[in-house]
Design a protein around this motif. Sequence first.
Motif, short mmCIF file in Angstrom:
data_model
loop_
_atom_site.label_atom_id
_atom_site.label_comp_id
_atom_site.label_asym_id
_atom_site.label_seq_id
_atom_site.Cartn_x
_atom_site.Cartn_y
_atom_site.Cartn_z
N THR A 141 0.84 -1.19 0.00
CA THR A 141 0.00 0.00 0.00
C THR A 141 0.87 1.24 0.00
N ILE A 142 0.57 2.17 -0.89
CA ILE A 142 1.27 3.45 -0.96
C ILE A 142 0.24 4.55 -0.83
N LEU A 143 0.43 5.42 0.13
CA LEU A 143 -0.47 6.54 0.34
C LEU A 143 -0.09 7.67 -0.62
N ARG A 144 -1.04 8.12 -1.42
CA ARG A 144 -0.81 9.18 -2.40
C ARG A 144 -1.72 10.37 -2.08
N GLU A 145 -1.34 11.52 -2.61
CA GLU A 145 -2.18 12.70 -2.44
C GLU A 145 -3.57 12.46 -2.98
N GLY A 146 -3.67 11.75 -4.11
CA GLY A 146 -4.96 11.55 -4.75
C GLY A 146 -5.69 10.29 -4.37
N GLY A 147 -5.13 9.48 -3.47
CA GLY A 147 -5.81 8.25 -3.09
C GLY A 147 -4.86 7.21 -2.55
N SER A 191 -0.94 -2.62 -4.72
CA SER A 191 -0.47 -3.57 -5.72
C SER A 191 -0.08 -4.85 -5.00
N ALA A 192 0.11 -5.92 -5.76
CA ALA A 192 0.46 -7.22 -5.16
C ALA A 192 1.77 -7.10 -4.39
N PRO A 247 10.97 -5.34 -0.35
CA PRO A 247 10.81 -5.15 1.09
C PRO A 247 9.71 -4.14 1.38
N ALA A 248 8.87 -4.43 2.35
CA ALA A 248 7.81 -3.51 2.75
C ALA A 248 7.67 -3.57 4.25
N MET A 249 7.84 -2.44 4.91
CA MET A 249 7.79 -2.40 6.36
C MET A 249 6.34 -2.43 6.83
N ALA A 250 6.15 -2.96 8.04
CA ALA A 250 4.86 -2.82 8.69
C ALA A 250 4.77 -1.40 9.23
N ILE A 251 3.59 -0.83 9.21
CA ILE A 251 3.43 0.54 9.68
C ILE A 251 3.60 0.58 11.20
N PRO A 252 4.34 1.56 11.75
CA PRO A 252 4.54 1.61 13.20
C PRO A 252 3.33 2.18 13.92
N ALA A 253 3.27 1.93 15.23
CA ALA A 253 2.15 2.42 16.03
C ALA A 253 2.39 3.82 16.57
N LEU A 289 2.75 10.66 11.82
CA LEU A 289 1.75 10.00 10.99
C LEU A 289 2.27 9.87 9.57
N PRO A 290 1.95 8.76 8.89
CA PRO A 290 2.44 8.58 7.53
C PRO A 290 1.90 9.66 6.59
N ALA A 291 2.78 10.15 5.73
CA ALA A 291 2.45 11.20 4.78
C ALA A 291 2.35 10.60 3.38
N PRO A 292 1.82 11.35 2.42
CA PRO A 292 1.79 10.85 1.04
C PRO A 292 3.17 10.38 0.59
N GLY A 293 3.20 9.22 -0.05
CA GLY A 293 4.44 8.59 -0.45
C GLY A 293 4.88 7.47 0.45
N PHE A 294 4.26 7.36 1.64
CA PHE A 294 4.62 6.30 2.58
C PHE A 294 4.10 4.96 2.07
N ALA A 295 4.96 3.95 2.07
CA ALA A 295 4.59 2.61 1.61
C ALA A 295 4.69 1.63 2.76
N PHE A 296 3.75 0.69 2.84
CA PHE A 296 3.77 -0.30 3.90
C PHE A 296 3.03 -1.55 3.46
N ALA A 297 3.31 -2.65 4.15
CA ALA A 297 2.61 -3.91 3.89
C ALA A 297 1.25 -3.84 4.57
N GLU A 298 0.20 -4.09 3.79
CA GLU A 298 -1.16 -4.06 4.34
C GLU A 298 -1.28 -5.14 5.42
N PRO A 299 -1.64 -4.78 6.65
CA PRO A 299 -1.75 -5.80 7.71
C PRO A 299 -2.88 -6.76 7.43
N GLN A 300 -2.68 -8.02 7.76
CA GLN A 300 -3.68 -9.06 7.54
C GLN A 300 -4.25 -9.52 8.87
N ASP A 301 -5.57 -9.55 8.96
CA ASP A 301 -6.22 -10.03 10.17
C ASP A 301 -6.21 -11.55 10.18
#
Length: 300
Positions: A109-115, A119-120, A125-131, A135-147
């Motif tokens: 997951t990549i956070l963009r200004e427009g949305g 992608s698969a 490498p993709a980091m887990a988002i920290p707690a 706060l993540p800004a546009p351009g921040f990429a992370f692995a989508e957490p799975q429940d």
Amino acid sequence: MIWQDLARQALPREPVALISVLATEGSAPRGPGARMAITAGAMAGTIGGGRLEHQLVAQARAILAHRAGSWRVQDYPLGPLLGQCCGGRVRVMVEHLADAAWFDAPTLTILREGGVERSALDKRPAMAIPARGPLPAPGFAFAEPQDGPRLPLMLFGAGHVGQAIAGRMDGLPLSLGWYDSRAEYDRPGVVIAPEAELVECAASAGGDCAVLILTHDHGLDYRLVAAALRSRARFVGLIGSATKRARFLARLRGEGVDAARLTCPIGIPGITGKEPDTIAIAVLAQLLSLPMAAAMEQAA
């Protein structure tokens, strides 16, 4: 109805918002990957109920008025909001869903200004988002957490062994609440609270929870053990020698505390190394050997 069903049925006929728990610290109602789908008149899934969920459902319905792809990430302190001991926090994303194509596979997951761009998740490498932290800004990429089914773990002590255990939990079906009383051990993932609050927290452990106690102080260890044994915790583990175990058992018997659930020393039998990394691997293997029925029921 699970949240994916509601979202697929509603899109593209009507707007759908998604609430996603990205990261947690301390004892949270649900772990990373918990989600809810929200429309103007329906909702599915849960992030744990209570005031936190109520507030976020209101925010999700508000974001439906914005264009598809809109998002915001927010932090919530759990202590003041939920009346919980030991503080803690939850980092949550609320978004106006643009599509449902990514639901069935892990994503980058990549956070963009427009949305939100997804992608698969391949070998990049993709980091887990920290707690905590900015706060993540546009351009921040992370692995989508799975429940999924996770064993809730209350870990008391952020010294060398605690750090070794917490540092090896990525990818394991465990949900960590990590606590210490010493201000100098304030680091990502650790909730710092007074000793009395830590004891209250141990006493609040639910029946699906494992408790590990490995603080810097034997007196605090004992108070935490006694509190955890009086709780409904399914596993209570204490770091220590056979001598420490004998002393604690004698004192617990004298105070009328049932110590049948106490595991001390901790770790699977046969691994005798004293190095923090060795202890961590032995203890995590022991926790993974616990039946997952209760955790699976919670995640369902």
